[in-house]
Write a protein that holds these residues in place. Structure first.
Motif, mmCIF file in Angstrom:
data_model
loop_
_atom_site.group_PDB
_atom_site.id
_atom_site.type_symbol
_atom_site.label_atom_id
_atom_site.label_comp_id
_atom_site.label_asym_id
_atom_site.label_seq_id
_atom_site.Cartn_x
_atom_site.Cartn_y
_atom_site.Cartn_z
ATOM 1 N N VAL A 28 0.847 -1.191 0.000
ATOM 2 C CA VAL A 28 0.000 0.000 0.000
ATOM 3 C C VAL A 28 0.886 1.245 0.000
ATOM 4 O O VAL A 28 1.890 1.306 0.708
ATOM 5 N N PRO A 29 0.560 2.269 -0.815
ATOM 6 C CA PRO A 29 1.333 3.525 -0.787
ATOM 7 C C PRO A 29 1.070 4.282 0.520
ATOM 8 O O PRO A 29 -0.071 4.393 0.959
ATOM 9 N N VAL A 30 2.150 4.807 1.099
ATOM 10 C CA VAL A 30 2.063 5.549 2.363
ATOM 11 C C VAL A 30 2.736 6.898 2.177
ATOM 12 O O VAL A 30 3.861 6.978 1.657
ATOM 13 N N ILE A 75 -2.548 7.160 4.615
ATOM 14 C CA ILE A 75 -2.922 6.285 3.508
ATOM 15 C C ILE A 75 -4.257 6.767 2.954
ATOM 16 O O ILE A 75 -5.065 7.365 3.660
ATOM 17 N N GLU A 76 -4.482 6.480 1.672
ATOM 18 C CA GLU A 76 -5.705 6.930 0.997
ATOM 19 C C GLU A 76 -6.209 5.807 0.107
ATOM 20 O O GLU A 76 -5.428 5.137 -0.589
ATOM 21 N N SER A 77 -7.511 5.597 0.113
ATOM 22 C CA SER A 77 -8.089 4.569 -0.746
ATOM 23 C C SER A 77 -8.033 5.009 -2.209
ATOM 24 O O SER A 77 -8.100 6.198 -2.523
ATOM 25 N N GLN A 78 -7.943 4.029 -3.081
ATOM 26 C CA GLN A 78 -7.874 4.315 -4.516
ATOM 27 C C GLN A 78 -9.256 4.324 -5.158
ATOM 28 O O GLN A 78 -9.472 4.991 -6.169
ATOM 29 N N GLN A 79 -10.179 3.590 -4.581
ATOM 30 C CA GLN A 79 -11.546 3.558 -5.077
ATOM 31 C C GLN A 79 -12.466 3.175 -3.930
ATOM 32 O O GLN A 79 -12.014 2.670 -2.898
#
Length: 703
Positions: free
Chosen positions: A234-236, A385-389
């Motif tokens: 996951v991108p952080v 962190i942020e959701s992609q969809q």
């Protein structure tokens, strides 16, 4: 959700985004201390630790210790270095302001250096602007696993999610109980941990330490066994606050990410934090609350902050900001709570978390408070962190984390929180439906007595968003529409302040400090013919030196060494009051008529408040060092405060501290020069008196 709507943007509201091969969230310090110990025991080559505070005596476990040997933090780390010949440990802690001395372990650097091997490196970091602190809490193990959040490796942190009122395990290294403590950390593995190593190594180098080489991760990961990963690959994002200092530019990624998160919210904003005093965040939330279809705003804050200093300053500022939010809440979308636990009496659960959740789309955990200081004055480090969809794995884990926290606060199950949200259709109604008479979330609706509110200065003094400077002083206290009318006076005032700050820097960092050595001063006094002349000269020196920004504490210590205790006290007090009076009169002269012309300015509001409660306000501001001595004199002179109130208040505020310093300085000097049993006993007695005095002062300030 298209890419142009992404909240996290490197170069704007975060430093960088890096991949985490594993990511977990640790809630409350009992689990964090366990995870920290596990990861450190798995370390092979290097452990980097950044902290606001550190206590070598703090125990990592209260029961079920998973290894033999000491679990006291200092001994635990020393044992690791002794057992693992290839391991290096770097521990960097803030070189704290002396106002926190009673609440911290004294001489930590000396104690650690005496007991640690050469591969255990320890430094106190004081390389920051005046009034700032290094507030980051970062641990990096083998450049592969990192912990970031709000928990320091220090006393008064350990607790479990139950936050029991009578938990016998919740005691500090001195055996004293303390109130429940709530906080959290994020643990990450992979590229983002490697980048956090770069941040820690840079901080170490800036503190004056030697260069630490980059290390290519090898071997097994030191991931803690007790932490179950919530997400993989996951991108952080890493967001920082760094103030302007020397040649370094300011970094305000933390502030921008808060603002961008608030602006992007569609359904709700959920915040857990130690403070709420940031005027920038208040303005952003006010704007969203005034929208007809704006998001809900839920704040979980402590009922009151834990320290005496915070209670007489930050709690008052918090009340002012919350009043603005409540006034803007036209559509009943604001809820401010504190976690209630029966049986705590006058104490409460200390909410120390630094959490932001937006729409279950964005989650950030770090060291930054929702205060002005964290936006621009202190160093901070947050992960996000942020959701992609919609409803992807990131969304589901953010939602699960938020519901887990609500279940902890409301003393119910996660399933009950889920059912309540689905039934109510919105977050605030769900929380209201789960509130109970026992442990629960209760509305925070504190009221600050008006006399106390009038005593506390504006946030720009107590909770500044940037380092003190002449430019900051003018920008805060003179409105933009009034700066042209008093241009010559403002320029003169600014030049005076700049000159004073330059003198303060010179006393600290140039050979000028050698002019104040006790031997040199003794030689000068011996040339004077009689005691009356010596007294007069000493008072004159104190006047000139304190006006020239020599620290008053240093002058008191030197006087305590050169004279008897009562003489030193009288000389320094008289000199300090005269110096303060001269500064007051100079401020009045430089700003004659300025306050009256600049109607509506902050300085006019502050000055009227000072005048209304003048003597007591000045005394309190002398006790609490919220601004440089000479600069405060100038500000007071530019106010509506009358001269008698200022002088009496200054004397009341200066007397306790000067009496303690001069008395102790003389006793300590006698013990060093002649270490007899009697002199050592006197030092011990004086030290005891100072401790009692500090305790009584804290009680008085709390009342």
């Amino acid at each position: 959700m298209s890419s142009q709507h992404k909240i996290l943007q490197p170069g704007k509201n975060c430093w960088t985004m890096q991949s985490a091969s594993r990511l977990g969230i640790v809630v409350d310090s009992a689990d964090y201390f366990r995870a920290f110990a596990e990861s450190c025991r798995n370390a092979q080559r290097r452990i980097l630790i950044l902290g606001w505070d550190f206590d070598r005596r703090e125990r990592l476990f209260r029961e079920d210790k998973p290894f033999e040997g000491s679990d006291e933090l200092g001994d635990f780390l020393v044992d690791l270095v002794n057992r693992k010949k290839s391991l290096q440990i770097y521990l960097l802690s803030w070189d704290f302001n002396m106002i926190y001395a009673i609440e911290r372990e004294l001489l930590p650097a000396l104690r650690l250096r005496l007991q640690t091997p050469h591969r255990f490196h320890f430094r106190l970091d004081g390389r920051h602007p005046s009034g700032a602190s290094h507030h980051q809490k970062v641990v990096v193990v083998d450049d592969r696993v990192a912990f970031v959040g709000g928990i320091d490796l220090s006393r008064w942190r350990w607790d479990t999610p139950e936050h029991r009122a009578d938990d016998p395990r919740r005691i500090d290294p001195n055996g004293k109980p303390y109130p429940p403590f709530h906080d959290m950390m994020m643990v990450v593995e992979g590229d983002v941990a490697y980048k956090l190593s770069e941040l820690a190594r840079t901080r170490w180098r800036r503190s004056g330490g030697r260069y630490i080489r980059r290390m290519k991760p090898v071997g097994d990961s030191p991931w803690p066994e007790s932490v179950t990963p919530l997400l993989t690959q996951v991108p952080v994002a890493i967001s920082r606050t760094e103030p302007v200092y020397r040649q370094r530019k300011a970094v305000a990624e933390v502030r921008q990410l808060y603002l961008d998160g608030i602006e992007s919210a569609e359904r709700f904003i959920y915040i857990e934090n130690q403070y709420f005093t940031s005027q920038a965040l208040t303005r952003a939330l006010v704007s969203r609350l005034q929208e007809e279809d704006g998001p809900e705003v839920v704040l979980v804050l402590p009922q009151k902050t834990g320290g005496w200093l915070e209670q007489v300053t930050m709690d008052v500022l918090r009340t002012r900001e919350l009043e603005k939010l409540r006034a803007a809440d036209k559509y009943d979308r604001l809820a401010v709570y504190f976690p209630y636990q029966p049986g705590l009496g006058e104490h409460c659960i200390s909410v120390h978390a630094k959490l932001l959740v937006v729409d279950d789309r964005l989650l950030r955990i770090g060291s930054s408070n929702t205060s002005n200081r964290s936006m621009g004055l202190d160093t901070e480090c947050d992960l996000a962190i942020e959701s992609q969809q919609s409803d992807d794995a990131v969304t589901r884990e953010i939602r699960a984390t938020r519901r887990r926290l609500l279940a902890e606060h409301l003393d119910c199950s996660v399933d009950q929180v889920t059912e309540a949200e689905q039934s109510a259709g919105n977050l605030i109604e769900a929380i209201r439906s789960l509130q109970g008479e026992g442990r629960s979330l209760r509305p925070l609706d504190e009221q600050v007595p008006e006399p106390v509110n009038e005593l506390v200065p504006d946030a720009s003094v107590v909770d500044p968003p940037e380092p003190f400077s002449s430019e900051y002083f003018v920008s805060q206290y003179v409105p933009s529409d009034g700066r042209q009318t008093g241009k010559r006076q403002l320029l003169l005032f600014a030049l005076v302040v700049v000159g004073l700050l330059a003198l303060a820097a010179a006393w600290r960092w140039t050979p000028m400090q050698s002019w104040l050595s006790p031997d040199l001063l003794h030689q000068g006094l011996d040339l004077l013919p009689n005691p009356w002349v010596r007294a007069l000269v000493t008072v004159l020196v104190v006047i000139l030196a304190s006006t020239a920004m020599v620290p008053l504490t240093l002058l008191a210590i030197l006087s305590g060494v050169l004279f008897s205790a009562w003489q030193a006290f009288v000389y320094v007090l008289v000199g300090a009051v005269i110096s303060a009076s001269l500064g007051f009169l100079l401020g009045r002269r430089l700003s004659q008529g300025l306050v009256e012309r600049l109607a509506g300015s902050k300085i006019k509001s502050l000055s009227k408040r000072l005048a209304k409660r003048g003597t007591l306000a000045v005394a309190l501001l002398r006790l609490l060092p919220v601004a440089p001595f000479t600069v405060f004199n100038l500000v007071a002179g530019a106010s509506h405060l009358n001269f008698r109130q200022f002088v009496v208040g200054s004397m009341l505020g200066l007397m306790p501290g000067l009496a303690a310093i001069t008395l102790f300085s003389r006793s300590l000097w006698d013990a060093i020069a002649n270490p007899s049993a009697m002199n050592l006993l006197i030092v011990a007695l004086v030290g005891g008196v100072l401790v009692i005095f500090s305790w009584l002062a804290k009680r008085w300030l709390r009342s």
